[in-house]
Structures are given as structure tokens and as C-alpha cells.
Design a protein around this motif. Structure first.
Motif, short mmCIF file in Angstrom:
data_model
loop_
_atom_site.label_atom_id
_atom_site.label_comp_id
_atom_site.label_asym_id
_atom_site.label_seq_id
_atom_site.Cartn_x
_atom_site.Cartn_y
_atom_site.Cartn_z
N ASN A 198 36.37 14.52 65.97
CA ASN A 198 36.92 15.76 65.45
C ASN A 198 38.35 15.93 65.98
O ASN A 198 38.59 15.90 67.19
N SER B 180 30.11 11.98 66.18
CA SER B 180 28.88 11.33 65.74
C SER B 180 29.06 9.82 65.66
O SER B 180 30.18 9.30 65.60
N ASP C 188 37.19 11.30 50.19
CA ASP C 188 35.82 11.47 50.69
C ASP C 188 35.01 10.19 50.70
O ASP C 188 33.78 10.22 50.85
N ASN D 281 30.18 8.16 52.21
CA ASN D 281 30.75 9.41 51.75
C ASN D 281 31.02 10.33 52.94
O ASN D 281 30.20 10.43 53.85
N THR D 282 32.19 11.00 52.94
CA THR D 282 32.56 11.87 54.05
C THR D 282 32.65 13.33 53.63
O THR D 282 33.39 14.11 54.22
N SER D 283 31.90 13.72 52.57
CA SER D 283 31.90 15.12 52.15
C SER D 283 31.44 16.02 53.28
O SER D 283 31.92 17.15 53.44
N ASN D 284 30.51 15.53 54.09
CA ASN D 284 30.15 16.17 55.35
C ASN D 284 30.89 15.39 56.43
O ASN D 284 30.39 14.37 56.92
N ASN E 283 29.38 13.75 59.61
CA ASN E 283 28.19 12.91 59.45
C ASN E 283 28.29 12.11 58.15
O ASN E 283 27.66 12.46 57.14
N SER F 296 27.68 9.61 55.16
CA SER F 296 26.40 9.18 54.61
C SER F 296 26.57 7.91 53.77
O SER F 296 27.57 7.75 53.06
#
Length: 333
Positions: free
Chosen positions: A135, A146, A163, A177-180, A183, A185
Motif C-alpha cells: 500500500n 498481501s 486493472d 485482476n487488481t480491481s480489488n 488482493n 485475483s
């Protein structure tokens, strides 16, 4: 140190098992800002002795039976001795220019061997088998967020469309995918023969180079062109034989490819099924390792075995060398 990434005036760099942040507002006088400790895999760790940080090399030839538990391993310990394959020594790890997309502050531009990437307020780093997220809400104080397992022997990282992350491994290309953001996915993957695997993406087309003669134990030299318009189901468009492809970059309809001792080449990729027949220029005066075609300048930055090159690419069919800073740092042209 293996790689770096830049966001705004802050440079992030791995320092063995730590991540450090440096203020490079004045590039000639970088200022240390912070250290995030124990976030990357150790080269070797013993529960009693701790991290391996130094060793004295002794050449040993040893025959190992295929039933030995160490057979196929890249390193192992016997008593007080640690055996490490020569090509995996820390000083020989790949290095590349880390990067990312714009997120508040501008980020650096990637080479295809990059293992760092900045997207928005997160720094992503591949670490042998995992994708680590940091972060950057406070840019001067990165915080480990993470760790996501990807696959063993992952090597390169390329951001796409704000993303998506394309991860090159010795056995294939993985899409996350980095939409979150904190974390990432798993989305999809494309498997190929075992080989080193730099990857770049443009207009939903991924370009992947595979080569032999490396620690990846591959036996092919080729360029794979993959349709990733559906990240969940990428598929191969075409494969082209090459001499010894390394780093790649793309600008407009031109693909720039480093072919090691075979030099720097430019291909027209307008017709994806005929790339091998559309080489428009080749420079053999450089042993080329990685290339970045700058998006807003007609310049390609090239890392050679003897230094840092710049080429004029205003006309991709006429690659003109602009300058060379030699690796020995004793002379400039």
C-alpha cells in the motif's frame, strides 16, 4: 537489488529481503525515506543460522543419483555447506525497469523484464512464486499488504488497462485482476513450453518471447502472439521462430525486439499472422537485452551487454543510434 519502480518523486527498490523507499526529487542526491523489512523471500534461510547473506564460492562437481531428494533442486544444504546452481546466484538475477500506470502521481515506464509495477496506490512485486502487494497511500512509507501465490519461477510483470497484471513464468503467462487492489485475483493463463518468458500487451494482444540458453532450461526461440481480449480465455494467434529473443517493446504498429548477440530488430505487426516476414530493420552493433520504446518521444532505450543505448525511432525502418553510456562508466558517446 534486482528491480526498482518509480511513482512521482519516490523510487522503490528491493534490498535483498527488504523494500526501501528513496526520495529522488534531486536524482543526484537521493534521500533514504523508509525500509519495510522481511517482505521478500530469502535466498536461503536456516531456522538456526538465519538468512544467508554472504558466501565464499568453491567450485564442486558432484554426481547426484536421481533418487536423491536434492535431485532437480536449485540449492540445498549439507552440514555447513550450501550448494547453489551458479546461474541462480544473487548477483546474476535478472534486473529490469519497474513501472506502472498513472494513479494520482505518474509512474515509471516498464521494460519487459520488470518485476515491479505501480498501479494507483499499490506497488506490485513478483517474488519467485508470489505476487506481493504494498500500500502506497503514504508514498514515503510503503506498507506490505498481501501475498498471493501465482506459480513457481515467475519472472516478469506487465500492467495493462489499470486493472490487469500479466505475469510471465518459465511455463506460461498468468493474468491477474487488481480491481480489488490489495488482493489481486487470478483471471486466466496461457501455458507454453518451458522457457524464459518476458511479456508485453497492447490493444488486447500479448507478445511473449521464449528463448534457450538460460537458467529456464528451455529449448525454443520464438515469439508467441496471444489474443487476450477475453482475459479468462486467452488463445494463441501465431508462433514465429526467432534467433534468441529477450526483451520486447511496442509502439504504434512496431514491435522492437532484443535478440541478444543478434542485435536489435524492428517488426511491423499490422498483420499478426505475418510478423516474421515483416522485419523492417535490424541493428547488429549491440548485444541487446531489453528495450523500452518511449510513448511520447521517438526514442528507444536499450540495455546492451556493454552499456545503455538510445536509438532514434522516428522512422522504425531506420534505427539510428543516438548515444551510448558504457557499462564501465569510464566513457560516454
Amino acid at each position: 537489488n534486482v528491480d526498482v519502480a518509480v511513482k512521482g518523486n519516490i523510487m522503490y527498490a528491493d534490498n535483498y529481503i527488504d523494500l526501501i523507499a528513496l526520495d529522488i526529487t534531486d536524482p543526484t542526491n537521493p534521500i533514504y525515506k523508509a525500509r519495510t523489512t522481511d517482505v521478500f523471500n530469502s535466498f536461503a534461510l536456516d531456522e538456526t543460522l538465519g538468512h544467508l547473506v554472504y558466501y565464499q564460492e568453491t567450485e564442486v562437481t558432484e554426481e547426484i543419483d536421481c533418487t536423491d531428494p536434492n535431485f532437480g533442486g536449485s540449492w540445498w544444504q549439507r552440514g555447513n555447506d550450501v550448494f547453489v546452481l551458479d546461474d541462480l546466484a544473487p548477483a546474476n538475477q535478472n534486473a529490469g525497469g519497474g513501472s506502472g500506470n498513472v494513479g494520482g502521481l505518474p509512474a515509471g515506464i516498464a521494460g519487459s523484464f520488470a518485476s515491479f509495477s505501480v498501479i494507483g496506490d499499490f506497488l506490485y512485486v513478483i517474488d519467485d512464486s508470489s505476487l506481493d502487494a504494498f500500500n502506497l497511500s503514504d508514498p514515503c512509507n510503503p506498507v506490505f499488504f498481501s501475498e498471493t501465490f501465482v506459480e513457481w519461477n515467475i519472472e516478469t510483470l506487465f500492467p495493462y488497462k489499470d486493472d490487469l497484471l500479466f505475469i510471465g513464468s518459465q511455463a506460461g503467462m498468468f493474468i491477474f485482476n487488481t480491481s480489488n487492489p490489495g488482493n489481486p485475483s487470478y483471471v486466466g493463463e496461457f501455458q507454453h513450453a518451458r522457457a524464459c518468458d518476458p511479456v508485453i500487451v497492447k490493444d488486447d494482444i500479448a507478445y511473449v518471447t521464449l528463448r534457450d540458453g538460460s537458467t529456464c532450461e528451455g529449448f525454443v526461440n520464438q515469439l508467441d502472439v496471444i489474443d487476450v481480449s477475453d482475459p479468462f480465455s486467452p488463445f494463441l494467434i501465431a508462433t514465429f521462430p526467432m534467433q534468441n529473443p529477450h526483451g520486447i517493446s511496442i509502439k504504434g504498429n512496431t514491435l522492437y525486439m532484443c535478440e541478444g548477440e543478434h542485435g536489435l530488430k524492428a517488426f511491423d505487426v499490422t498483420s499478426l499472422e505475418e510478423i516474421d516476414n515483416n522485419m523492417i530493420d535490424s541493428r547488429t552493433d549491440v548485444h541487446a537485452y531489453d528495450v523500452i520504446a518511449l510513448p511520447h518521444k521517438d526514442v528507444a532505450l536499450v540495455i546492451g551487454d556493454d552499456g545503455f543505448y538510445q536509438y532514434n525511432i522516428s522512422d522504425p525502418s531506420k534505427l539510428d543510434r543516438i548515444s551510448l553510456i558504457r557499462a564501465d562508466r569510464n566513457s560516454c558517446e
